[in-house]
Write a protein that holds these residues in place. Structure first.
Motif, PDB file in Angstrom:
ATOM      1  N   PRO A   1      -0.647  11.295  11.147  1.00  0.00           N
ATOM      2  CA  PRO A   1      -1.684  12.148  10.868  1.00  0.00           C
ATOM      3  C   PRO A   1      -1.534  13.443   9.761  1.00  0.00           C
ATOM      4  N   LEU A   2       0.194  13.284   9.380  1.00  0.00           N
ATOM      5  CA  LEU A   2       0.465  14.268   8.247  1.00  0.00           C
ATOM      6  C   LEU A   2       0.013  13.873   7.077  1.00  0.00           C
ATOM      7  N   VAL A   3      -0.296  12.543   6.884  1.00  0.00           N
ATOM      8  CA  VAL A   3      -0.476  11.762   5.602  1.00  0.00           C
ATOM      9  C   VAL A   3      -2.053  11.855   5.375  1.00  0.00           C
ATOM     10  N   PRO A   4      -2.583  12.490   4.235  1.00  0.00           N
ATOM     11  CA  PRO A   4      -3.826  12.670   4.107  1.00  0.00           C
ATOM     12  C   PRO A   4      -4.299  11.234   3.416  1.00  0.00           C
ATOM     13  N   ASP A   5      -5.793  11.022   3.958  1.00  0.00           N
ATOM     14  CA  ASP A   5      -6.449   9.597   3.950  1.00  0.00           C
ATOM     15  C   ASP A   5      -6.165   9.194   2.392  1.00  0.00           C
ATOM     16  N   SER A   6      -6.466   9.937   1.488  1.00  0.00           N
ATOM     17  CA  SER A   6      -6.148   9.664  -0.020  1.00  0.00           C
ATOM     18  C   SER A   6      -4.745   9.002  -0.253  1.00  0.00           C
ATOM     19  N   VAL A   7      -3.945   9.587   0.370  1.00  0.00           N
ATOM     20  CA  VAL A   7      -2.376   9.110   0.170  1.00  0.00           C
ATOM     21  C   VAL A   7      -2.373   7.815   0.834  1.00  0.00           C
ATOM     22  N   GLU A   8      -2.851   7.831   2.081  1.00  0.00           N
ATOM     23  CA  GLU A   8      -2.760   6.575   2.716  1.00  0.00           C
ATOM     24  C   GLU A   8      -3.510   5.478   2.002  1.00  0.00           C
ATOM     25  N   ALA A   9      -4.565   5.815   1.227  1.00  0.00           N
ATOM     26  CA  ALA A   9      -5.457   4.410   0.693  1.00  0.00           C
ATOM     27  C   ALA A   9      -4.364   4.255  -0.651  1.00  0.00           C
ATOM     28  N   GLU A  10      -3.791   5.049  -1.007  1.00  0.00           N
ATOM     29  CA  GLU A  10      -2.923   4.662  -2.447  1.00  0.00           C
ATOM     30  C   GLU A  10      -1.695   3.954  -1.874  1.00  0.00           C
ATOM     31  N   ILE A  11      -0.941   4.441  -0.951  1.00  0.00           N
ATOM     32  CA  ILE A  11      -0.104   3.538  -0.301  1.00  0.00           C
ATOM     33  C   ILE A  11      -0.700   1.944   0.106  1.00  0.00           C
ATOM     34  N   ARG A  12      -1.607   1.857   0.783  1.00  0.00           N
ATOM     35  CA  ARG A  12      -2.221   0.690   0.932  1.00  0.00           C
ATOM     36  C   ARG A  12      -2.550  -0.316  -0.219  1.00  0.00           C
ATOM     37  N   ARG A  13      -2.930   0.329  -1.441  1.00  0.00           N
ATOM     38  CA  ARG A  13      -3.478  -0.332  -2.263  1.00  0.00           C
ATOM     39  C   ARG A  13      -2.457  -1.188  -3.145  1.00  0.00           C
ATOM     40  N   HIS A  14      -1.378  -1.029  -2.744  1.00  0.00           N
ATOM     41  CA  HIS A  14      -0.054  -1.957  -3.581  1.00  0.00           C
ATOM     42  C   HIS A  14       0.358  -3.089  -2.642  1.00  0.00           C
ATOM     43  N   ASP A  15       0.905  -3.890  -3.196  1.00  0.00           N
ATOM     44  CA  ASP A  15       1.313  -4.991  -2.632  1.00  0.00           C
ATOM     45  C   ASP A  15       2.982  -4.903  -2.643  1.00  0.00           C
ATOM     46  N   TRP A  16       3.554  -4.061  -1.463  1.00  0.00           N
ATOM     47  CA  TRP A  16       4.797  -3.763  -1.949  1.00  0.00           C
ATOM     48  C   TRP A  16       5.680  -4.891  -1.517  1.00  0.00           C
ATOM     49  N   ASP A  17       5.471  -5.695  -0.675  1.00  0.00           N
ATOM     50  CA  ASP A  17       6.383  -6.974  -0.342  1.00  0.00           C
ATOM     51  C   ASP A  17       6.449  -8.073  -1.530  1.00  0.00           C
ATOM     52  N   ALA A  18       5.406  -7.951  -2.419  1.00  0.00           N
ATOM     53  CA  ALA A  18       5.445  -8.913  -3.583  1.00  0.00           C
ATOM     54  C   ALA A  18       6.421  -8.264  -4.543  1.00  0.00           C
ATOM     55  N   MET A  19       6.826  -6.967  -4.692  1.00  0.00           N
ATOM     56  CA  MET A  19       7.400  -6.273  -5.673  1.00  0.00           C
ATOM     57  C   MET A  19       9.010  -6.345  -5.342  1.00  0.00           C
ATOM     58  N   GLU A  20       9.922  -6.645  -6.465  1.00  0.00           N
ATOM     59  CA  GLU A  20      11.234  -6.501  -6.228  1.00  0.00           C
ATOM     60  C   GLU A  20      11.749  -5.035  -6.351  1.00  0.00           C
ATOM     61  N   CYS A  21      12.143  -4.604  -5.150  1.00  0.00           N
ATOM     62  CA  CYS A  21      12.993  -3.314  -5.361  1.00  0.00           C
ATOM     63  C   CYS A  21      14.124  -3.066  -6.162  1.00  0.00           C
ATOM     64  N   GLY A  22      14.428  -1.708  -6.586  1.00  0.00           N
ATOM     65  CA  GLY A  22      15.735  -1.597  -7.385  1.00  0.00           C
ATOM     66  C   GLY A  22      17.065  -1.951  -6.882  1.00  0.00           C
ATOM     67  N   CYS A  23      16.808  -2.070  -5.389  1.00  0.00           N
ATOM     68  CA  CYS A  23      18.124  -2.551  -4.746  1.00  0.00           C
ATOM     69  C   CYS A  23      18.343  -3.940  -4.788  1.00  0.00           C
ATOM     70  N   GLY A  24      17.079  -4.778  -5.061  1.00  0.00           N
ATOM     71  CA  GLY A  24      17.236  -6.174  -5.052  1.00  0.00           C
ATOM     72  C   GLY A  24      16.478  -6.967  -4.078  1.00  0.00           C
ATOM     73  N   ARG A  25      16.119  -6.153  -2.836  1.00  0.00           N
ATOM     74  CA  ARG A  25      15.211  -6.618  -1.643  1.00  0.00           C
ATOM     75  C   ARG A  25      13.924  -6.505  -2.306  1.00  0.00           C
ATOM     76  N   SER A  26      12.779  -6.975  -1.206  1.00  0.00           N
ATOM     77  CA  SER A  26      11.442  -6.551  -1.448  1.00  0.00           C
ATOM     78  C   SER A  26      11.250  -5.150  -1.133  1.00  0.00           C
ATOM     79  N   ALA A  27      10.347  -4.613  -2.081  1.00  0.00           N
ATOM     80  CA  ALA A  27       9.939  -3.217  -1.862  1.00  0.00           C
ATOM     81  C   ALA A  27       9.106  -2.931  -0.912  1.00  0.00           C
ATOM     82  N   GLY A  28       8.891  -3.900   0.217  1.00  0.00           N
ATOM     83  CA  GLY A  28       8.154  -3.414   1.650  1.00  0.00           C
ATOM     84  C   GLY A  28       8.861  -2.347   2.066  1.00  0.00           C
ATOM     85  N   HIS A  29      10.095  -2.301   2.071  1.00  0.00           N
ATOM     86  CA  HIS A  29      10.928  -1.188   3.007  1.00  0.00           C
ATOM     87  C   HIS A  29      10.664  -0.014   2.184  1.00  0.00           C
TER      88      HIS A  29
END
Length: 169
Positions: free
Chosen positions: A21-49
């Motif tokens: 409830p602390l995350v505004p809807d506009s921010v939540e929409a931006e988070i969900r807009r991206h396929d985090w699991d499809a990106m490689e994170c800088g740590c070498g894992r999936s960016a989903g974390h």
């Protein structure tokens, strides 16, 4: 709650497990807009974390912004999730983080993203250019921060952002 309402409520929890409830809807929409699991994170894992980290930042936890280092950027290098994370950070900025410490941490992170090496080519923006484009959308807010809190850490970061974007006026 009736027996018929329980399965529906459980399904909502499963499909939206980390909704805060602390995350505004506009921010939540931006988070969900991206396929985090499809990106490689800088740590070498999936960016989903990183979803948890950006939600923590959106909730206003100053340490969550610094936790992005090593995942979204490292020193002068941007990592593949940088534009997505930057989009979320700018959604947080647009929503108006209420606490000074949160604004300061957010502005520090945006400045750190801008202080990386430009990796774009002559025909594409690269990660740096994509982040700069997101950050440029907050120019008026950075100017307002500079004007309303002169001498603060947040104002210094805002000034640095405006100077790097070459929009200080």
């Amino acid at each position: 709650m009736t027996e018929s309402e329980r399965p529906q409520r459980a399904l909502r929890r499963q499909s939206d497990p980390a909704r805060s409830p602390l995350v505004p809807d506009s921010v939540e929409a931006e988070i969900r807009r991206h396929d985090w699991d499809a990106m490689e994170c800088g740590c070498g894992r999936s960016a989903g974390h990183l979803v948890g980290a950006v939600r923590d930042a959106a909730e206003g936890h100053p340490s969550a912004f610094r936790a992005l280092e090593g995942h979204v950027f490292f020193g002068e290098d941007l990592k593949p999730p940088a534009p997505a994370a930057c989009g979320v950070l700018m959604a947080v900025w647009s929503a108006g983080p209420p606490r000074q410490s949160t604004r300061e941490a957010l502005l520090w992170t945006l400045l750190a993203l801008l202080c990386t090496v430009d990796d774009g080519g002559t025909h594409e923006a690269g990660l740096h250019g994509q982040c700069a484009a997101f950050i440029r959308t907050g120019t008026e807010g950075f100017r307002r921060e500079l004007a309303t809190a002169p001498g603060s850490g947040a104002a210094a970061y805002a000034e640095g952002i405006l100077e790097i974007l070459d929009v200080r006026a």
